[in-house]
Write an enzyme that holds these catalytic residues in place. Structure first.
Site, short mmCIF file in Angstrom:
data_model
loop_
_atom_site.label_atom_id
_atom_site.label_comp_id
_atom_site.label_asym_id
_atom_site.label_seq_id
_atom_site.Cartn_x
_atom_site.Cartn_y
_atom_site.Cartn_z
N GLY A 11 8.54 6.36 44.68
CA GLY A 11 8.73 7.54 45.09
C GLY A 11 8.54 8.52 44.47
O GLY A 11 7.84 8.52 43.33
N ILE A 13 9.72 11.50 42.97
CA ILE A 13 10.40 11.89 41.82
C ILE A 13 10.64 10.72 40.79
O ILE A 13 10.20 10.66 39.59
CB ILE A 13 11.85 12.58 42.23
N TYR A 152 21.65 12.36 56.76
CA TYR A 152 21.17 12.31 54.94
C TYR A 152 22.27 12.93 54.16
O TYR A 152 22.52 12.32 53.20
CB TYR A 152 19.74 13.08 55.21
N LYS A 156 24.44 11.29 50.99
CA LYS A 156 24.33 11.84 49.29
C LYS A 156 25.64 12.20 49.08
O LYS A 156 26.05 11.79 47.88
CB LYS A 156 23.07 12.92 49.45
C1 UGA Z 1 13.76 18.53 51.14
C2 UGA Z 1 13.85 17.04 51.17
O1 UGA Z 1 13.09 16.35 52.40
C3 UGA Z 1 15.33 16.39 50.77
O2 UGA Z 1 15.18 15.06 50.52
C4 UGA Z 1 15.66 17.12 49.97
O3 UGA Z 1 16.96 16.49 49.53
C5 UGA Z 1 16.03 18.67 50.11
O4 UGA Z 1 14.71 19.12 50.19
C6 UGA Z 1 16.74 19.25 49.02
O5 UGA Z 1 16.01 19.54 48.10
O6 UGA Z 1 18.01 19.40 49.20
P1 UGA Z 1 13.68 20.17 53.36
O7 UGA Z 1 14.69 21.40 52.62
O8 UGA Z 1 13.69 20.13 54.59
O9 UGA Z 1 14.23 19.07 52.53
O10 UGA Z 1 12.20 20.44 52.69
P2 UGA Z 1 10.92 20.48 53.68
O11 UGA Z 1 10.50 19.52 54.29
O12 UGA Z 1 9.71 21.00 52.64
O13 UGA Z 1 11.26 21.67 54.41
C7 UGA Z 1 11.37 22.97 54.14
C8 UGA Z 1 11.41 23.88 55.39
O14 UGA Z 1 10.20 23.95 56.07
C9 UGA Z 1 12.44 23.49 56.49
O15 UGA Z 1 13.22 24.56 56.82
C10 UGA Z 1 11.66 22.73 57.49
O16 UGA Z 1 12.18 22.90 58.73
C11 UGA Z 1 10.39 23.64 57.42
N1 UGA Z 1 9.17 22.65 57.91
C12 UGA Z 1 9.02 21.54 57.03
C13 UGA Z 1 8.34 23.09 58.87
O17 UGA Z 1 8.45 24.30 59.38
N2 UGA Z 1 7.36 22.34 59.25
C14 UGA Z 1 7.05 20.94 58.43
O18 UGA Z 1 6.14 20.39 59.04
C15 UGA Z 1 8.07 20.64 57.78
#
Ligand code: UGA
Length: 323
Positions: A11, A13, A152, A156
């Site tokens: 993974g 990290i 999720y 956690k």
């Molecule tokens: C991430 C990780 O997926 C989790 O495993 C982790 O625990 C979490 O961060 C955390 O650090 O607490 P997330 O915040 O959803 O979750 O991270 P991203 O996938 O990078 O998304 C960031 C933002 O971008 C979200 O609001 C999401 O909806 C948005 N996003 C993401 C989009 O607008 N388009 C995409 O294609 C993907």
């Protein structure tokens, strides 16, 4: 030199933590089930880089299988467990919540039980900023975190609680690290930054959930890996944020920075905001500074530059991976 069990070594990290430990001369027993939560080509790429170290041993294993896990503990003396294996998709966790319970709760319980039985005292347990949903940022570790928005985040938080119970009952020494949206080279292709880079490079529309004003306290992978290793220090039971600790950055701003770095405009396709998403994450990192002497060093601009550079150097892989 110590011998560490790193779960989820293929993974994002787990890979980087393993690499730092191996470079320091430690032995790493890396386990991973190489599941298809996202394209395994990226996991194989990471694993390949670890296979080059003579002090690395890899075992393909599902941690939810107590018999096989027990055999692993039988085969290798372990000084500490760095438990980074998990199902980690916030939005994806709605599709099959059962697998999140198995990977994030049952697997953690299996490890805690084996540690208790074999007298291994130290675990670093990966948790998430998603548990702070509904709280007022910046997020301090003492905030009440009882309103997770996704299966999720709920699993956690459950793992954090189980870890506390094992600390209380059996004196295990457990440091829970709550990560804040980790990004960097060879990052997860189900997360925003790698998806955005791939889409911009390929000239395809970027999917943005909501209006893009939601923000994250993005944290660079090397800072996270160093913080995780520092968290091996004996502390009893502590929960520690590992996050950028700066003002959170909006998704729209991240896209602008990527456009500048790649030298190409993004095509933006705004979709509905996802109900499992938190609006903002922002870490209070005083505790990490105080207990671990840890502070992030890589700015978002520099981290994104390194990530884009890696993507350009590995453009074939980026093209091949499914997101
Ligand atoms: C991430 C990780 O997926 C989790 O495993 C982790 O625990 C979490 O961060 C955390 O650090 O607490 P997330 O915040 O959803 O979750 O991270 P991203 O996938 O990078 O998304 C960031 C933002 O971008 C979200 O609001 C999401 O909806 C948005 N996003 C993401 C989009 O607008 N388009 C995409 O294609 C993907």
């Amino acid at each position: 030199m110590s011998q560490y069990l790193v779960t989820g070594c293929a993974g994002f990290i787990g890979w980087r933590v393993s690499e730092f430990l191996l470079k320091e001369g430690h032995k790493v027993i890396g386990v991973d089930e190489i599941n298809s939560a996202y394209d395994i080509q990226l996991k194989e790429w990471r694993l390949n880089t670890l296979m080059g170290y003579s002090n690395f041993i890899f075992q393909k294993l599902n941690l939810a299988d107590p018999v096989k896990l027990s055999q692993l503990f039988e085969d290798y003396p372990i000084s500490a467990v760095i438990h980074l294996a998990a199902r980690a998709g916030v939005r994806q966790s709605l599709e099959n919540p059962w697998i999140y319970v198995e990977s994030n709760i049952t697997a953690t319980l299996n490890l805690l039980e084996l540690m208790r039985k074999r007298g291994i005292s130290k675990m670093v347990l990966a948790s998430t900023s998603s548990v702070y949903a509904g709280q007022k940022p910046p997020y301090h570790e003492d905030l009440k975190v009882d309103t997770p928005l996704s299966p999720y985040a709920a699993t956690k938080k459950s793992a954090e609680l189980l870890a506390y119970t094992y600390h209380h009952l059996y004196d295990l020494d457990i440091t829970v690290v709550r990560y804040f949206t980790v990004y960097g080279p060879a990052g997860r292709p189900d997360m925003s930054i790698l998806r955005f880079i791939k889409w911009i490079l390929e000239g395809k529309p970027i999917e943005i959930y909501g209006d893009g004003t939601q923000s994250r306290d993005f944290t660079y992978i090397d800072d996270i890996a160093q913080g995780t290793i520092l968290a091996l220090k004996p502390l009893g039971y502590e929960i520690i944020n590992l996050g950028g600790g700066r003002n959170p950055i909006s998704v729209n701003r991240v896209i602008e920075l990527l456009e500048d770095l790649i030298g190409k405009r993004a095509i933006k396709n705004y979709k509905d905001f996802h109900k499992a998403d938190v609006r903002v994450t922002w870490a209070e990192i005083e505790k990490a500074k105080r207990l671990l002497s840890w502070e992030p060093e890589v700015t978002l601009e520099e981290g994104l530059r390194r990530t884009v550079q890696w993507a350009l150097e590995n453009e074939d892989l980026i093209k091949r991976i499914q997101i």
